[in-house]
Design an enzyme around this catalytic site. Sequence first.
Site, short mmCIF file in Angstrom:
data_model
loop_
_atom_site.label_atom_id
_atom_site.label_comp_id
_atom_site.label_asym_id
_atom_site.label_seq_id
_atom_site.Cartn_x
_atom_site.Cartn_y
_atom_site.Cartn_z
N HIS A 1 0.97 -1.29 -0.02
CA HIS A 1 0.02 -0.01 -0.03
C HIS A 1 1.07 1.31 0.06
O HIS A 1 1.59 1.78 1.23
CB HIS A 1 -0.97 0.05 1.29
N HIS B 1 0.99 5.18 -2.21
CA HIS B 1 0.47 6.13 -3.15
C HIS B 1 1.62 6.70 -3.95
O HIS B 1 2.23 7.92 -3.60
CB HIS B 1 -0.24 7.10 -2.60
N GLN C 1 -9.98 9.07 -5.41
CA GLN C 1 -9.53 9.85 -4.21
C GLN C 1 -10.71 10.83 -3.63
O GLN C 1 -11.10 11.01 -2.42
CB GLN C 1 -8.31 10.79 -4.55
N HIS D 1 -9.77 1.62 0.27
CA HIS D 1 -9.59 2.59 1.41
C HIS D 1 -10.96 2.41 2.12
O HIS D 1 -11.97 3.28 1.75
CB HIS D 1 -9.10 3.94 0.93
N GLU E 1 -11.33 4.65 6.70
CA GLU E 1 -10.02 5.67 7.27
C GLU E 1 -10.76 6.77 7.92
O GLU E 1 -10.57 7.78 7.29
CB GLU E 1 -9.18 5.90 5.99
N ASP F 1 2.04 3.66 2.64
CA ASP F 1 1.16 4.82 2.52
C ASP F 1 1.80 5.85 1.74
O ASP F 1 1.45 6.14 0.49
CB ASP F 1 0.32 5.08 3.81
N TRP G 1 0.59 14.40 2.91
CA TRP G 1 -0.01 13.79 4.08
C TRP G 1 1.18 13.30 5.02
O TRP G 1 0.64 13.18 6.41
CB TRP G 1 -1.05 12.97 3.79
FE FE2 Z 1 -3.68 4.87 1.55
#
Ligand code: FE2
Length: 420
Positions: A53, A55, A148, A206, A209, A305, A311
């Site tokens: 996982h 991005h 997203q 996802h 979350e 991630d 983020w």
């Molecule tokens: Fe994620």
Amino acid sequence: MLDLLLKGARLPGADGLRDLGVRDGRWAEPEPEAAEVVELGGALVTPPLVEPHIHLDAVLTVGEPRYNLTGSLFEGIAIWAERVKDLTAEDVKRRVRQVLRWQLANGVQHVRSHVDVCDPQLTALRALVELRDEVRGQMEMQLVAFPQQGIYSFDGGEELMRKAVQAGADVVGGIPHFEITREYGERSVKFAMALAAEHGLRVDIHCDETDDDHSRFSEVMAAETIRLGLEGRVTASHTTAMHSYNAAYAFRLINNLRRARMHMVTNPLDNSVLQGRFDAYPIRRGHTRVKELLDAGVNVCIGHDSVMDPWYPLGYGDPLQAAMVLAHYGQMSGYEELKTLVRMITVQPALALGLENYGLEVGRPAGLVVFEAPTESDAIRLVPRRRLVLRAGKVVARTEAARTTVVWDGVAEQVDFLKK
Ligand code: FE2
């Protein structure tokens, strides 16, 4: 005669040392005769690390166009919405090529990346589909069509998901807890899973979350997995709301996740800094129930991630660093739990990704990682660079051993931070 003989490997969970042979790029029974012999001296050896996982489309964008001052998820989303306007295929490829090299140096050879498809041009996805072919000899990539901004909360979301599958996505994603209503969220899970079933693809959503204990889409995933016969092909990522569910509901849910043979991915780096942001003290950890899931027999993996994006400004693509954080954040410091953490970045994500030909068994492609540490516990404790990474029997990454000297009372001594 062997091409390569590796002597003195310490394998995860095994007592004693073992030798490993390589012939024609595959594992072979060890023999005394080999063109090259490498002494490992009791170093921990695992199959290649698996990143389930990440991005990749957002990596290395930290500070562009501005830094996230609060560190919150919502400021991150706002910054990404600005940055994404400048996205080009070359920009995506340049950043991803760099991070793939970092991952290879860390021993990763299989990567599942979510890619934002809320873009009528699918710029990032098309770039990564091309890159997936370009890097096939070095790294195996799976691409997830990740909406997203939602499937029903974004104009033309359903059509974009179908286009993403046509464009070459390997896995269908979703983000039900981010959809405008609970009904949209449920519909989005059903749509994504039907799309995957129709095209023979896997699912990685996802899911939940959030710290909102009313976010309950994992149960919809479990039900759809069973209804569509997708057992073993479905992953729920993040599921942080599970932290806040009441015990009776969590018990029922975990039983159904096991029944659906779903895989779970927990992302300790991002979620340790992003969750609990609306709490006054005490602040919840907002982390999925890793130990309860494992105890129930559910396959749980560790994901990275983000790498230096809006983020999460930190990281260098090393699953071992994520495992080190989970040891603390998930309270997994027990003797056996430290060994489990290493399985959560190797064999467990390999199962979630459906990797065939993975492992150190004779006849399989000779990929491995040599840690600069003798045991799982030392690897998690020290997070050392990888001494050696092999792919198909060839060295693809190497780190020279760090040598640290202290001058103690005028006398030079070496320290290696190992308990003697
Ligand atoms: Fe994620």
